[in-house]
Design a protein around this motif. Structure first.
Motif, short mmCIF file in Angstrom:
data_model
loop_
_atom_site.label_atom_id
_atom_site.label_comp_id
_atom_site.label_asym_id
_atom_site.label_seq_id
_atom_site.Cartn_x
_atom_site.Cartn_y
_atom_site.Cartn_z
N GLU A 145 0.87 -1.17 0.00
CA GLU A 145 0.00 0.00 0.00
C GLU A 145 0.90 1.22 0.00
N ILE A 146 0.74 2.08 -0.99
CA ILE A 146 1.64 3.23 -1.12
C ILE A 146 0.88 4.51 -0.80
N TRP A 147 1.44 5.28 0.13
CA TRP A 147 0.88 6.58 0.51
C TRP A 147 1.59 7.66 -0.32
N PRO A 148 1.00 8.88 -0.35
CA PRO A 148 1.61 9.91 -1.22
C PRO A 148 3.07 10.18 -0.90
N HIS A 149 3.45 10.14 0.39
CA HIS A 149 4.84 10.46 0.73
C HIS A 149 5.78 9.34 0.30
N GLU A 150 5.24 8.20 -0.14
CA GLU A 150 6.09 7.10 -0.60
C GLU A 150 6.07 6.99 -2.12
N PHE A 151 5.75 8.12 -2.75
CA PHE A 151 5.60 8.08 -4.20
C PHE A 151 6.90 7.71 -4.91
N TYR A 152 8.03 7.81 -4.17
CA TYR A 152 9.29 7.44 -4.80
C TYR A 152 9.30 5.98 -5.25
N PHE A 153 8.43 5.16 -4.64
CA PHE A 153 8.33 3.77 -5.11
C PHE A 153 7.84 3.75 -6.56
N VAL A 154 6.84 4.58 -6.84
CA VAL A 154 6.30 4.64 -8.20
C VAL A 154 7.36 5.19 -9.14
N ALA A 155 8.07 6.25 -8.67
CA ALA A 155 9.14 6.80 -9.50
C ALA A 155 10.18 5.73 -9.78
N GLY A 156 10.54 4.95 -8.75
CA GLY A 156 11.52 3.88 -8.92
C GLY A 156 11.05 2.83 -9.91
N LEU A 157 9.76 2.48 -9.82
CA LEU A 157 9.23 1.48 -10.76
C LEU A 157 9.26 2.02 -12.19
N LEU A 158 8.99 3.32 -12.34
CA LEU A 158 9.04 3.90 -13.69
C LEU A 158 10.47 3.90 -14.22
N ILE A 159 11.43 4.19 -13.34
CA ILE A 159 12.84 4.15 -13.77
C ILE A 159 13.20 2.73 -14.18
N MET A 160 12.71 1.74 -13.40
CA MET A 160 12.99 0.34 -13.74
C MET A 160 12.36 -0.02 -15.09
N ALA A 161 11.14 0.48 -15.31
CA ALA A 161 10.48 0.20 -16.58
C ALA A 161 11.31 0.78 -17.72
N GLY A 162 11.82 2.00 -17.52
CA GLY A 162 12.64 2.64 -18.55
C GLY A 162 13.91 1.84 -18.82
N LEU A 163 14.62 1.47 -17.73
CA LEU A 163 15.86 0.72 -17.91
C LEU A 163 15.59 -0.65 -18.52
N GLY A 164 14.46 -1.26 -18.13
CA GLY A 164 14.10 -2.55 -18.71
C GLY A 164 13.87 -2.43 -20.21
N LEU A 165 13.24 -1.33 -20.59
CA LEU A 165 13.01 -1.09 -22.02
C LEU A 165 14.35 -0.92 -22.74
N SER A 216 18.79 -3.91 -11.87
CA SER A 216 18.76 -4.70 -10.64
C SER A 216 19.04 -3.82 -9.43
N LEU A 217 19.95 -2.86 -9.59
CA LEU A 217 20.31 -1.98 -8.48
C LEU A 217 19.08 -1.21 -7.99
N ILE A 218 18.36 -0.61 -8.95
CA ILE A 218 17.16 0.14 -8.58
C ILE A 218 16.17 -0.82 -7.91
N GLY A 219 16.03 -2.01 -8.49
CA GLY A 219 15.10 -3.00 -7.94
C GLY A 219 15.46 -3.37 -6.51
N LEU A 220 16.75 -3.59 -6.26
CA LEU A 220 17.19 -3.95 -4.91
C LEU A 220 16.93 -2.82 -3.93
N ILE A 221 17.20 -1.58 -4.40
CA ILE A 221 16.96 -0.43 -3.52
C ILE A 221 15.48 -0.36 -3.16
N LEU A 222 14.61 -0.60 -4.14
CA LEU A 222 13.18 -0.53 -3.87
C LEU A 222 12.75 -1.63 -2.91
N VAL A 223 13.25 -2.84 -3.13
CA VAL A 223 12.89 -3.95 -2.25
C VAL A 223 13.38 -3.65 -0.83
N TYR A 224 14.62 -3.13 -0.74
CA TYR A 224 15.17 -2.76 0.56
C TYR A 224 14.28 -1.70 1.21
#
Lengths: 515, 284
Positions: free
Chosen positions: A73-93, A385-393
């Motif tokens: 569950e993501i609250w507005p102050h944790e929006f960096y998770f969404v930003a991180g996922l978008l960065i991962m999507a970009g790098l994955g692409l 993977s680095l971004i992914g690990l940071i997000l999981v952490y």
């Protein structure tokens, strides 16, 4: 000069892709089914979160400012998770593009997938390529009107389902569906559905390749991720050229046989296969002693199968071009033909341009893994993977109790009647649980500090389920005590969740009269 | 640019547009026609928009637009809508005994939010945006109150004001200017006694204080909120507690005034701002 008066604007050339079957077509059907299935069905998945929280597995609650994704569950102050996922999507692409070219465009881009679905409907209603060309050229009669209206109606239904599915991500799907059909849903829902229905209908039905060629920035960017080792759809022109068919092909074959016979008489081997240069390749030195240009035709019989199946309306034999979305249907089409004429498959194939030299020299191309595992792809994988690990952490260290402390600095402190010094803090407490919970606040920093909460004589705050509570808190130091006289004294607020005993803290400062 | 400069570029197989600068020619890559139509459509849209909505500046004002749209009207509608939504809370606010409002209730939260807005607009000019006051303007954050710090006393003060002649029920107190009654030596004695309160300086100074001051400020300087007589034995001074400030206060007396806000604000606003002030930290 009339031949130079080319217009500045070009009308769209209609494209009538032919039906094709083969391994890539089958793969694409599977991907189409799975991706559309995920898109249409996800909002209907349920996930139990407790009595006060929504039970929709994936929900973007804009009004409540929450994003629910299964157990996250993501609250507005944790929006960096969404930003991180978008960065991962970009790098994955980037990773997939550097390894497999425009695999995103060819297989999973919504524009391609929905166009594919629309073409399936089109073929089902109006017939295959030739029938559609005939219908396109036919006069507007009852049959044409009937077929067109049937096709458009089916397209609109798909568009409606597409726009309809989109809004379910933003509200409880069963409730919204009930409201939609009883015309009691919010106008924004209908507007969104209408807009997405229109864009799906127009982009998938009429714009198609125009979207990719003229509207999408990706074809212009993706070249930066590709290099000669990237596996992409290409034509082995060193094998296919000179292309020929019919009488000319028979003549060239006869000529080649004659030269071969002459060579054999002169005691020399059959001439090595050489072809005309690939566009962009270094020109071949045709007078070199070992360069014996074969007069015979290449494997390409110029049947135009690759062109006829192309949804972008291009000829892959012209080499790499911006319009190619690497949907690989030309590979299926050509393989089919090669099988019929008894030649090996792969005249059009996934290949790395860096293998051209080897293949021209008659060697085998390098194995796929040598192309895929290279510095560029490994770096992309590492970054991803680095971004992914940071997000999981980040997800694991996320505090169960969330509090922010904002010291009130207008004024910095207040003198009370007895000479005590009081500082005020606005503390926000977030209760991320599905039940109402009490939290106890305390302060550490100096033994003389006393804590008081506005509006209550207790030191506990009740925070409703899934809500943030703003509590004004006072810290008081007695007259002449150290913190009252000092400029600044450090302090720490502790909060304890009385339901499970979890604790968290936030540091702040206490302003005294000094300084 | 000229028609004659157009030619077929053999390198690319494309025609040139005829644009030629320092020998550099521009190739003609035809733009899709629908793109051109989209461009024209935006122009049409732009013109239509300026007709439909307020747009063109005139000498005074601007064209109103045929749709009659106005951002002011939208705001007015929003306010009406907002007030309609809060109507029940407002009714509850005006109909409830102030002291009985639970600090954890939605009504209290609404009153604090509304009162904060009223305070920033009407009260902050004198009392400061953080309500910390200034010399002569009471600090509303501390726990010292001239006229009492219960929410009902605060509401009365806000409603009727202090020492204004527009409201017969205004708070009123008047300290004599002792410069006309006492000698400067006697005033100096009083100053040293007041500074030493609650213990006091004793002796003649205490006698002087009991004779002249205690009737309002109390024997130990504890004050009398019913009369608006401040506690002069605590750590808080409205006009300053040093010798010069106290001498001035005793010699000439001081009078702050405050408007009767009941004449300017709605009942709900007066109640809301009272609750807001009461919840600032010093409320009794």
């Amino acid at each position: 000069m009339s031949d130079t008066s080319q217009p500045l604007y070009a009308a769209r050339e209609p494209v009538f892709p032919r039906r094709v079957s083969g391994r890539f077509r089958t793969l694409k059907w599977w991907i189409l089914g799975i991706t559309l299935g995920i898109y249409y069905l996800t909002p209907w998945l349920r996930w139990d979160r407790g009595p006060n929280l929504p039970d929709q597995a994936v929900l973007v609650d804009l009004a409540g400012r929450r994003f629910y994704f299964f157990w996250i569950e993501i609250w507005p102050h944790e929006f960096y998770f969404v930003a991180g996922l978008l960065i991962m999507a970009g790098l994955g692409l980037f990773l997939f593009t550097s390894a497999l070219g425009r695999v995103w465009c060819g297989y999973t881009c919504p524009q391609t997938v929905w166009t594919d679905l629309y073409m399936l409907v089109e073929r089902w209603v109006e017939g295959d390529r030739n029938a559609r060309i005939r219908l396109h050229n036919a006069k507007l009669d009852a049959r044409k009107i009937r077929l067109r209206l049937t096709k458009w109606a089916l397209w609109l239904l798909i568009g409606l389902a597409t726009g309809g599915a989109w809004v379910f991500y933003f509200a409880d799907a069963p409730t919204l569906l009930r409201e939609l059909v009883t015309f009691s849903a919010h106008p924004v829902a209908y507007m969104t559905i209408a807009i997405l229905t229109a864009t799906t209908f127009i982009f998938g039905g009429f714009m198609r390749e125009q979207v990719c060629i003229y509207m999408c920035p990706w074809p212009r960017i993706q070249g930066a991720m590709m290099d000669p080792d990237t596996l992409t759809v290409g034509y082995r022109n060193w094998r296919g050229e000179p292309r020929a068919k019919g009488k000319r092909r028979r003549e060239m074959s006869a000529e080649a046989e004659r030269i071969a016979a002459e060579q054999a008489e002169a005691g020399r081997g059959r001439p090595a296969y050489r072809s005309t240069p690939y566009p962009g390749a270094a020109p071949l030195d045709l007078d070199a002693p070992d360069m014996q240009v074969q007069a015979g035709p290449g494997d390409c019989i110029d049947c135009m199968a690759c062109v006829n199946v192309c949804p972008m309306g291009i000829d892959i034999r012209n080499g790499q071009q911006m319009e190619c979305i690497t949907c690989a249907l030309c590979i299926d089409a050509c393989d089919e033909v090669m099988e019929k004429i008894g030649k090996p498959r792969g005249l059009i194939d996934y290949l790395a341009l860096s293998d051209e030299g080897r293949e021209r020299a008659g060697e085998k191309p390098r194995p796929v893994w040598r192309h895929v595992f290279r510095t560029r792809t490994l770096l992309y994988t590492a970054a991803w993977s680095l971004i992914g690990l940071i997000l999981v952490y980040g997800l694991f260290i996320r505090a169960e109790i969330d509090l922010t402390v904002a010291p009130v600095r207008n004024p910095t402190f207040v003198t009370l009647a007895d000479g005590s010094i009081r500082n005020t803090y606005d503390i926000r407490l977030r209760n991320k649980h599905g039940d109402d919970r009490p939290f106890r606040l305390s302060v550490k920093g100096h033994p003389t500090f006393r804590i008081e909460l506005e509006g209550t004589v207790f030191e506990t705050v009740d925070v409703n389920a899934n809500e943030t509570k703003l509590q004004r808190v006072y810290v008081i130091a007695p007259p002449n005590a150290e913190p009252s006289e000092a400029d600044i004294t450090a302090l720490r607020f502790w909060v304890e969740d009385l339901t499970n005993g979890e604790r968290a803290y936030k540091d702040s400062t206490f302003n005294g009269q000094g300084g | 640019m000229s028609e004659e400069d157009k030619r077929l570029d053999e390198e690319t197989g494309q025609y040139t547009t005829g644009h030629k600068y320092d020998g550099i020619e521009e190739l003609n890559t035809p733009l899709p026609r629908w793109w051109l139509w989209t461009f024209y459509a935006t122009i049409v849209w732009g013109v239509a928009y300026t007709i439909a909505y307020p747009a063109w500046p005139l000498v005074s004002g601007a064209t109103a637009g045929v749709l009659g749209y106005s951002t002011r009207a939208v705001v007015a509608e929003d306010i009406v809508e907002h007030e309609a939504k809060n109507a029940a809370l407002v009714e509850e606010l005006t109909g409830t005994e102030l002291a009985s409002i639970d600090p954890s209730s939605d009504l209290h939260r609404y009153a604090v939010a509304r009162g904060g807005a009223v305070f920033r607009a009407q009260c902050s000019q004198c009392h400061g945006s953080g309500a910390a006051g200034a010399v002569g303007y009471p600090n509303l954050l501390d726990n010292a109150w001239l006229w009492g710090g219960t929410v009902d006393e605060i509401a009365y003060t806000v409603q009727h004001g202090i020492r204004n002649e527009n409201d017969p029920d205004a708070r009123w107190s008047e300290m004599p200017a002792f410069g006309e009654i006492l000698t400067s030596e006697e005033i100096a004695m009083l100053v040293s006694h007041v500074q030493a309160l609650p213990a006091g300086a004793g002796g003649d100074a205490e006698t002087l204080f009991l004779d002249n001051c205690a009737s309002c400020h109390g024997d130990n300087g504890e004050g009398m909120p019913e009369l608006g007589a401040p506690n002069i034995s605590d750590a808080i001074w409205l006009y300053g507690g040093d010798e010069a400030a106290l001498t001035e206060t005793i010699t000439n007396a001081r009078f702050g005034v405050m408007p009767a806000w009941g004449q300017r604000l709605s009942d709900a606003d007066v109640r809301a701002v009272s609750i807001y002030v009461h919840a600032l930290g010093g409320g009794e």
